[in-house]
Design a protein around this motif. Structure first.
Motif, PDB file in Angstrom:
ATOM      1  N   ASP A  36       5.038  10.384   7.147  1.00 32.17           N
ATOM      2  CA  ASP A  36       4.140   9.658   6.243  1.00 32.17           C
ATOM      3  C   ASP A  36       4.401   8.157   6.308  1.00 32.17           C
ATOM      4  O   ASP A  36       3.481   7.362   6.481  1.00 32.17           O
ATOM      5  CB  ASP A  36       4.317  10.167   4.808  1.00 32.17           C
ATOM      6  N   ILE A  37       5.664   7.767   6.202  1.00 36.47           N
ATOM      7  CA  ILE A  37       6.018   6.345   6.196  1.00 36.47           C
ATOM      8  C   ILE A  37       5.688   5.688   7.540  1.00 36.47           C
ATOM      9  O   ILE A  37       5.176   4.565   7.573  1.00 36.47           O
ATOM     10  CB  ILE A  37       7.498   6.165   5.815  1.00 36.47           C
ATOM     11  N   ASN A  38       5.946   6.384   8.628  1.00 36.34           N
ATOM     12  CA  ASN A  38       5.624   5.843   9.958  1.00 36.34           C
ATOM     13  C   ASN A  38       4.130   5.593  10.120  1.00 36.34           C
ATOM     14  O   ASN A  38       3.730   4.691  10.851  1.00 36.34           O
ATOM     15  CB  ASN A  38       6.113   6.773  11.062  1.00 36.34           C
ATOM     16  N   SER A  39       3.316   6.367   9.418  1.00 34.84           N
ATOM     17  CA  SER A  39       1.856   6.187   9.526  1.00 34.84           C
ATOM     18  C   SER A  39       1.408   4.840   8.970  1.00 34.84           C
ATOM     19  O   SER A  39       0.295   4.392   9.242  1.00 34.84           O
ATOM     20  CB  SER A  39       1.121   7.332   8.823  1.00 34.84           C
ATOM     21  N   TYR A  40       2.280   4.175   8.213  1.00 31.90           N
ATOM     22  CA  TYR A  40       1.977   2.841   7.678  1.00 31.90           C
ATOM     23  C   TYR A  40       2.581   1.733   8.528  1.00 31.90           C
ATOM     24  O   TYR A  40       2.573   0.565   8.144  1.00 31.90           O
ATOM     25  CB  TYR A  40       2.489   2.706   6.237  1.00 31.90           C
ATOM     26  N   GLY A  41       3.155   2.096   9.670  1.00 33.90           N
ATOM     27  CA  GLY A  41       3.762   1.102  10.557  1.00 33.90           C
ATOM     28  C   GLY A  41       5.141   0.653  10.110  1.00 33.90           C
ATOM     29  O   GLY A  41       5.594  -0.429  10.489  1.00 33.90           O
ATOM     30  N   LEU A  42       5.806   1.485   9.306  1.00 34.84           N
ATOM     31  CA  LEU A  42       7.138   1.151   8.799  1.00 34.84           C
ATOM     32  C   LEU A  42       8.108   2.270   9.129  1.00 34.84           C
ATOM     33  O   LEU A  42       7.693   3.413   9.335  1.00 34.84           O
ATOM     34  CB  LEU A  42       7.093   0.989   7.272  1.00 34.84           C
ATOM     35  N   ASN A  43       9.406   1.922   9.155  1.00 38.76           N
ATOM     36  CA  ASN A  43      10.401   2.984   9.255  1.00 38.76           C
ATOM     37  C   ASN A  43      10.947   3.250   7.853  1.00 38.76           C
ATOM     38  O   ASN A  43      10.630   2.536   6.898  1.00 38.76           O
ATOM     39  CB  ASN A  43      11.497   2.657  10.280  1.00 38.76           C
ATOM     40  N   LEU A  44      11.770   4.283   7.739  1.00 39.12           N
ATOM     41  CA  LEU A  44      12.270   4.710   6.426  1.00 39.12           C
ATOM     42  C   LEU A  44      13.040   3.597   5.713  1.00 39.12           C
ATOM     43  O   LEU A  44      12.869   3.387   4.509  1.00 39.12           O
ATOM     44  CB  LEU A  44      13.159   5.945   6.615  1.00 39.12           C
ATOM     45  N   THR A  45      13.863   2.874   6.437  1.00 37.58           N
ATOM     46  CA  THR A  45      14.666   1.808   5.839  1.00 37.58           C
ATOM     47  C   THR A  45      13.784   0.654   5.368  1.00 37.58           C
ATOM     48  O   THR A  45      13.963   0.135   4.262  1.00 37.58           O
ATOM     49  CB  THR A  45      15.720   1.301   6.836  1.00 37.58           C
ATOM     50  N   GLU A  46      12.844   0.248   6.201  1.00 38.01           N
ATOM     51  CA  GLU A  46      11.929  -0.828   5.807  1.00 38.01           C
ATOM     52  C   GLU A  46      11.167  -0.442   4.542  1.00 38.01           C
ATOM     53  O   GLU A  46      11.043  -1.239   3.608  1.00 38.01           O
ATOM     54  CB  GLU A  46      10.933  -1.120   6.933  1.00 38.01           C
ATOM     55  N   PHE A  47      10.679   0.788   4.513  1.00 39.27           N
ATOM     56  CA  PHE A  47       9.943   1.249   3.342  1.00 39.27           C
ATOM     57  C   PHE A  47      10.841   1.247   2.109  1.00 39.27           C
ATOM     58  O   PHE A  47      10.410   0.845   1.027  1.00 39.27           O
ATOM     59  CB  PHE A  47       9.360   2.650   3.578  1.00 39.27           C
ATOM     60  N   GLU A 109       3.237  -7.353  -1.152  1.00 33.58           N
ATOM     61  CA  GLU A 109       2.794  -6.806  -2.437  1.00 33.58           C
ATOM     62  C   GLU A 109       1.491  -6.023  -2.260  1.00 33.58           C
ATOM     63  O   GLU A 109       1.350  -4.900  -2.763  1.00 33.58           O
ATOM     64  CB  GLU A 109       2.597  -7.957  -3.437  1.00 33.58           C
ATOM     65  N   ASN A 110       0.536  -6.616  -1.535  1.00 35.61           N
ATOM     66  CA  ASN A 110      -0.746  -5.948  -1.302  1.00 35.61           C
ATOM     67  C   ASN A 110      -0.570  -4.658  -0.499  1.00 35.61           C
ATOM     68  O   ASN A 110      -1.223  -3.653  -0.785  1.00 35.61           O
ATOM     69  CB  ASN A 110      -1.732  -6.889  -0.605  1.00 35.61           C
ATOM     70  N   LEU A 111       0.307  -4.701   0.498  1.00 29.92           N
ATOM     71  CA  LEU A 111       0.570  -3.506   1.303  1.00 29.92           C
ATOM     72  C   LEU A 111       1.113  -2.384   0.412  1.00 29.92           C
ATOM     73  O   LEU A 111       0.647  -1.243   0.475  1.00 29.92           O
ATOM     74  CB  LEU A 111       1.552  -3.813   2.438  1.00 29.92           C
ATOM     75  N   MET A 112       2.100  -2.696  -0.414  1.00 25.36           N
ATOM     76  CA  MET A 112       2.704  -1.672  -1.258  1.00 25.36           C
ATOM     77  C   MET A 112       1.712  -1.152  -2.309  1.00 25.36           C
ATOM     78  O   MET A 112       1.718   0.039  -2.623  1.00 25.36           O
ATOM     79  CB  MET A 112       3.979  -2.194  -1.912  1.00 25.36           C
ATOM     80  N   LYS A 113       0.865  -2.024  -2.831  1.00 26.53           N
ATOM     81  CA  LYS A 113      -0.162  -1.569  -3.778  1.00 26.53           C
ATOM     82  C   LYS A 113      -1.111  -0.585  -3.106  1.00 26.53           C
ATOM     83  O   LYS A 113      -1.608   0.348  -3.743  1.00 26.53           O
ATOM     84  CB  LYS A 113      -0.965  -2.759  -4.327  1.00 26.53           C
ATOM     85  N   GLU A 114      -1.336  -0.786  -1.825  1.00 28.49           N
ATOM     86  CA  GLU A 114      -2.230   0.102  -1.077  1.00 28.49           C
ATOM     87  C   GLU A 114      -1.544   1.407  -0.686  1.00 28.49           C
ATOM     88  O   GLU A 114      -2.103   2.487  -0.859  1.00 28.49           O
ATOM     89  CB  GLU A 114      -2.728  -0.608   0.193  1.00 28.49           C
ATOM     90  N   ILE A 115      -0.326   1.318  -0.145  1.00 28.23           N
ATOM     91  CA  ILE A 115       0.285   2.517   0.434  1.00 28.23           C
ATOM     92  C   ILE A 115       1.135   3.334  -0.534  1.00 28.23           C
ATOM     93  O   ILE A 115       1.299   4.544  -0.332  1.00 28.23           O
ATOM     94  CB  ILE A 115       1.104   2.199   1.708  1.00 28.23           C
ATOM     95  N   PHE A 116       1.668   2.725  -1.598  1.00 31.19           N
ATOM     96  CA  PHE A 116       2.560   3.496  -2.456  1.00 31.19           C
ATOM     97  C   PHE A 116       1.853   4.665  -3.144  1.00 31.19           C
ATOM     98  O   PHE A 116       2.402   5.770  -3.181  1.00 31.19           O
ATOM     99  CB  PHE A 116       3.302   2.619  -3.470  1.00 31.19           C
ATOM    100  N   PRO A 117       0.642   4.486  -3.666  1.00 34.82           N
ATOM    101  CA  PRO A 117      -0.051   5.655  -4.244  1.00 34.82           C
ATOM    102  C   PRO A 117      -0.283   6.766  -3.205  1.00 34.82           C
ATOM    103  O   PRO A 117      -0.172   7.943  -3.520  1.00 34.82           O
ATOM    104  CB  PRO A 117      -1.380   5.081  -4.749  1.00 34.82           C
ATOM    105  N   LYS A 118      -0.559   6.376  -1.967  1.00 38.75           N
ATOM    106  CA  LYS A 118      -0.732   7.373  -0.894  1.00 38.75           C
ATOM    107  C   LYS A 118       0.588   8.085  -0.618  1.00 38.75           C
ATOM    108  O   LYS A 118       0.607   9.290  -0.369  1.00 38.75           O
ATOM    109  CB  LYS A 118      -1.238   6.698   0.387  1.00 38.75           C
ATOM    110  N   HIS A 119       1.681   7.329  -0.654  1.00 36.74           N
ATOM    111  CA  HIS A 119       3.000   7.917  -0.426  1.00 36.74           C
ATOM    112  C   HIS A 119       3.351   8.897  -1.552  1.00 36.74           C
ATOM    113  O   HIS A 119       3.880   9.982  -1.295  1.00 36.74           O
ATOM    114  CB  HIS A 119       4.050   6.804  -0.318  1.00 36.74           C
ATOM    115  N   GLU A 120       3.049   8.512  -2.783  1.00 39.78           N
ATOM    116  CA  GLU A 120       3.296   9.428  -3.908  1.00 39.78           C
ATOM    117  C   GLU A 120       2.512  10.725  -3.730  1.00 39.78           C
ATOM    118  O   GLU A 120       3.028  11.815  -3.994  1.00 39.78           O
ATOM    119  CB  GLU A 120       2.898   8.776  -5.234  1.00 39.78           C
ATOM    120  N   GLN A 121       1.281  10.606  -3.266  1.00 40.66           N
ATOM    121  CA  GLN A 121       0.451  11.788  -3.032  1.00 40.66           C
ATOM    122  C   GLN A 121       1.043  12.639  -1.909  1.00 40.66           C
ATOM    123  O   GLN A 121       1.067  13.868  -2.007  1.00 40.66           O
ATOM    124  CB  GLN A 121      -0.990  11.382  -2.695  1.00 40.66           C
TER     125      GLN A 121
END
Length: 154
Positions: A36-47, A109-121
């Motif tokens: 899931d995290i990789n799908s946002y172009g991030l690794n686990l540590t970066e996220f 901030e904008n990235l996290m506002k976009e992806i965090f709800p998707k990550h929670e889901q």
């Protein structure tokens, strides 16, 4: 063999089985979370770093490393990478020149506002094999186990 010995033997075998099942479950869960995290172009540590800053605000870099369980040399590398991606910025502490804070940029901030709800889901889906009450009970049991193991001095 007495009943106490049988109980002890069964307890040891069950503890081993619990360890194996818990380890395999964690590996399966982590594999899905990483995907899931990789799908946002991030690794686990970066996220992990972005998530901490998103929820807690700017943090001293040394504290970030401790909170996301990274060595100080590794946290510098991760912060460098996130800075290159323009997702966070370093800010000198005005009260102590030895301390440098990391803070999300507007892009971060904008990235996290976009992806965090998707990550929670995604997490909700990953843990979908358990009912709400089972999740709550598992949280309590794992906390109990972790706190007990933490106190041991083998």
């Amino acid at each position: 063999m007495g009943s106490t010995d049988k109980y002890q033997l069964e307890d040891q075998k069950t503890a081993l089985k619990l360890f194996v099942v818990l380890t395999r479950a964690l590996e399966s869960i982590e594999k899905q979370v990483v995907k899931d995290i990789n799908s946002y172009g991030l690794n686990l540590t970066e996220f992990g770093v972005l998530e901490l800053l998103f929820h807690k605000g700017k943090q001293p870099i040394q504290i970030i490393g401790k909170k996301v369980l990274l060595a100080s040399s590794s946290i510098t590398y991760v912060v460098d990478k996130l800075e290159e991606k323009k997702l966070l910025q370093r800010k000198a502490c005005p009260k102590d020149r030895r301390v440098t804070h990391a803070a999300l940029t507007t892009k971060g901030e904008n990235l996290m506002k976009e992806i965090f709800p998707k990550h929670e889901q995604a997490l909700s889906s990953i843990f979908g094999g358990l009912e709400l009450e089972e999740k709550k009970e598992m949280i309590n049991q794992l906390k109990k186990l972790g706190l007990y193991a933490e106190k041991l001095s083998l």
